[in-house]
Motif scaffolding. Structure first.
Motif: not given
Length: 210
Positions: A23-29, A172-174, A203-210
């Motif tokens: 549950q404490r893991g990093l969620v990425k899109l 701290n880049s999201n 090529a694209g973007l990675a977003f940190q969601l949580h």
């Protein structure tokens, strides 16, 4: 078709189970534009043109600072038009026409990703991932304006991907830019091209969601 729906549900269940375990893991899109380059018999017998009509992405959950699991998805549209020629339709029946092949591939894959420097301040973060699941393939062949052959359905699919993430900030880049190259295999099942093999450049973007 029911078995393919069940398989997709199973993939999402795997991801949900992983969420409970970490549950404490990093969620990425991750989401990006993809160019597909056909290989092998798929290239020589169906489509030799590169496909600029594609995208790929995934939703992942970090198990720790190096490993993550998730669901990958995408779309690739291949199209090839051949010069006019004479084709045999049946014994003693021929037609002079332009032949076109149109193939769309929509993968849904369970993925495992290794990112050795995730969570550090490095501005270049390499990654490697593998995945397996189902691709929904639609194939249509046209002689002139008339469809002469078509198939659709879920097919086994697998992929391997490697590239780099480039965070927009050291701390701290999201959001990060993403560049990578993948190899994709999908069972095609045609007599002269059993598999859809391709290299994807994305090529694209990675977003940190949580």
């Amino acid at each position: 078709m029911k078995k393919y729906i069940i398989a997709i549900i199973a993939l999402f269940c795997i991801t949900s189970t992983s969420t409970v375990m970490a549950q404490r893991g990093l969620v990425k899109l991750n989401a990006g534009y993809n160019v597909g380059l056909p290989l092998g018999n798929f290239n020589s017998n169906y489509v030799s043109n590169a496909s600029p009509r594609g995208f790929m992405g995934d939703l992942s959950l970090g198990l720790n600072n190096k490993y993550s699991v998730g669901i990958g998805f995408g779309f690739q549209d291949f199209y090839q038009k051949y010069p006019r020629a004479v084709y045999d339709l049946a014994p003693n029946q021929q037609i002079s026409a332009v032949l076109s092949n149109s193939i769309q591939v929509v993968p849904v894959l369970a993925k495992f990703t290794y990112t050795p420097f995730l969570g550090t301040t490095k501005l270049i973060q390499p990654y490697a991932s593998v995945g397996a699941g189902i691709s929904f393939v639609t194939y249509n062949q046209y002689l002139g304006e008339f469809s002469s052959d078509n198939t659709s359905g879920g097919k086994f699919s697998a992929m391997a991907d490697a590239g780099i993430d480039l965070p927009f900030s050291r701390y701290n880049s999201n959001v990060a830019a993403k560049i990578g190259v993948s190899y994709n295999y999908t069972k095609f099942g045609m007599s002269d091209a059993a598999n859809i093999n391709m290299v994807g450049i994305h090529a694209g973007l990675a977003f940190q969601l949580h």
